[in-house]
Design an enzyme around this catalytic site. Structure first.
Site, short mmCIF file in Angstrom:
data_model
loop_
_atom_site.label_atom_id
_atom_site.label_comp_id
_atom_site.label_asym_id
_atom_site.label_seq_id
_atom_site.Cartn_x
_atom_site.Cartn_y
_atom_site.Cartn_z
N GLU A 3 54.45 -23.25 25.66
CA GLU A 3 55.05 -24.40 24.98
C GLU A 3 56.25 -25.01 25.71
O GLU A 3 56.31 -26.24 25.86
CB GLU A 3 55.44 -24.03 23.54
N GLU A 42 50.49 -16.68 18.23
CA GLU A 42 50.91 -16.98 16.85
C GLU A 42 49.89 -16.46 15.83
O GLU A 42 50.25 -15.95 14.78
CB GLU A 42 51.12 -18.48 16.69
N1 COA Z 1 42.52 -25.99 25.94
C1 COA Z 1 41.32 -26.48 26.32
N2 COA Z 1 40.58 -25.91 27.30
C2 COA Z 1 41.06 -24.80 27.88
C3 COA Z 1 42.29 -24.24 27.51
C4 COA Z 1 43.04 -24.88 26.49
N3 COA Z 1 44.21 -24.40 26.07
N4 COA Z 1 42.51 -23.15 28.28
C5 COA Z 1 41.44 -23.04 29.08
N5 COA Z 1 40.57 -24.02 28.86
C6 COA Z 1 39.29 -24.27 29.51
C7 COA Z 1 39.48 -24.79 30.94
O1 COA Z 1 39.69 -26.19 30.93
C8 COA Z 1 38.17 -24.40 31.58
O2 COA Z 1 37.18 -25.32 31.19
P1 COA Z 1 36.09 -25.85 32.31
O3 COA Z 1 35.37 -24.59 32.71
O4 COA Z 1 35.27 -26.80 31.50
O5 COA Z 1 36.89 -26.44 33.39
C9 COA Z 1 37.84 -23.07 30.90
O6 COA Z 1 38.61 -23.04 29.69
C10 COA Z 1 38.22 -21.87 31.74
O7 COA Z 1 39.60 -21.98 32.09
P2 COA Z 1 40.12 -21.90 33.62
O8 COA Z 1 41.42 -22.64 33.68
O9 COA Z 1 39.05 -22.29 34.56
O10 COA Z 1 40.37 -20.33 33.72
P3 COA Z 1 41.43 -19.60 34.66
O11 COA Z 1 41.15 -18.15 34.53
O12 COA Z 1 41.46 -20.20 36.01
O13 COA Z 1 42.86 -19.92 33.99
C11 COA Z 1 44.45 -20.08 32.15
C12 COA Z 1 43.14 -19.45 32.71
C13 COA Z 1 44.60 -19.56 30.73
C14 COA Z 1 45.65 -19.63 33.00
C15 COA Z 1 44.34 -21.62 32.20
O14 COA Z 1 43.09 -22.00 31.65
C16 COA Z 1 45.42 -22.31 31.42
O15 COA Z 1 46.55 -22.40 31.86
N6 COA Z 1 45.08 -22.81 30.20
C17 COA Z 1 46.00 -23.57 29.37
C18 COA Z 1 46.91 -22.65 28.57
C19 COA Z 1 47.82 -23.49 27.71
O16 COA Z 1 48.70 -24.19 28.17
N7 COA Z 1 47.58 -23.46 26.37
C20 COA Z 1 48.27 -24.30 25.42
C21 COA Z 1 49.32 -23.53 24.70
S1 COA Z 1 50.27 -24.56 23.63
#
Ligand code: COA
Length: 243
Positions: A135, A115
């Protein structure tokens, strides 16, 4: 300007650089980031030295992994109310700035990351970029303008597929549906964005800003109204030159 924690703001030769800077959380968008972005966007809008802005993410893994899920799930009601107010304000405001914005996208570009990129005028992606709207899987809809900016950018069908399926796209797939203008290698992402910024800066500032207005405001008008808008903006440009 206030001390920033999660956004880096820099300026060089007419280009403003905004860097989302929470790499340990994949630059997830939190309330602090929104407050800082609000200030930075104001500075860009009002600073006559800034001609073009580049929005990018810090760290290797992400431009922005969407809204901060920890805040999203735990924010108490007053914080939530504030968040709603800011969500409403900041995006309308961002979209109304008539200076050109270029998004330089790498790694994860999710949810509000997409966005924010859609508030920019031109999107460049590195070949490692991955796009997704989580979302629907979270039982919510976008709240940073995405349900309106996405169809205006990629069309109704492609937008609805993204918004309803929550499927992910590679950089090449994003290029195919015109979510991004161009895909470049990771090393070339910032240089390409800067090259484009330089090209834009080499042109008449007034013409660039009015071209942005003609297109962005015109897209919400009928063709007839849009042609009138174009004529009015053209006159304004020419009259300013002859004054
Ligand atoms: N909010 C808060 N923290 C987040 C985040 C988010 N949207 N996305 C990633 N992080 C944090 C993780 O909790 C992790 O923190 P930690 O190291 O303290 O555990 C760090 O960022 C690294 O992320 P990680 O999940 O370990 O990396 P990955 O490469 O394995 O996976 C993603 C990456 C993007 C696939 C996964 O982090 C994810 O699905 N994130 C959420 C995406 C989401 O739903 N966003 C909201 C949209 S409305």
């Amino acid at each position: 300007m206030a001390d920033f924690e999660v956004v880096i703001y820099e300026k060089s030769k007419g280009t403003a650089y905004i860097t989302l800077n929470r790499p340990q959380a994949l630059n997830a968008y939190n309330i602090r980031m929104r407050d800082e972005l609000y200030e930075v966007l104001g500075a860009i809008r009002d600073d006559p030295e800034v001609e073009v802005a580049i929005l990018k993410g810090a760290g290797e893994k992400a431009f922005c992994a969407g809204a901060d899920l920890t805040e999203f799930l735990t924010a108490p009601p007053p914080v939530f109310a504030r968040r709603v107010r800011f969500d409403r304000d900041i995006w309308v405001w961002f979209l109304g700035i008539d200076k050109p914005f270029i998004a330089a996208l790498h790694g994860y570009v999710l949810g509000s990351g997409i966005e924010m990129a859609l508030c920019c005028d031109i999107r460049l992606a590195s070949d490692d970029a991955r796009f997704g709207l989580p979302e629907p899987g979270l039982g919510i809809i976008p709240a940073a303008g995405g349900s309106q900016t996405l169809p205006r950018t990629i069309g109704r069908a492609a937008a609805l597929e993204m918004l309803m399926s929550g499927g992910w796209l590679t950089a090449d797939e994003a290029l195919k549906i015109r979510l991004v203008n161009r895909v470049v290698s990771r090393d070339n992402l910032l240089p390409e964005a800067e090259k484009l910024a330089d090209r834009i800066k080499s042109h008449d500032t007034g013409a660039v800003r009015l071209a942005k207005q003609a297109v962005t405001r015109g897209m919400d008008l009928t063709l007839e109204e849009g042609l009138k808008l174009e004529k009015a903006l053209y006159r304004r440009l020419v009259e300013n030159r002859t004054e």
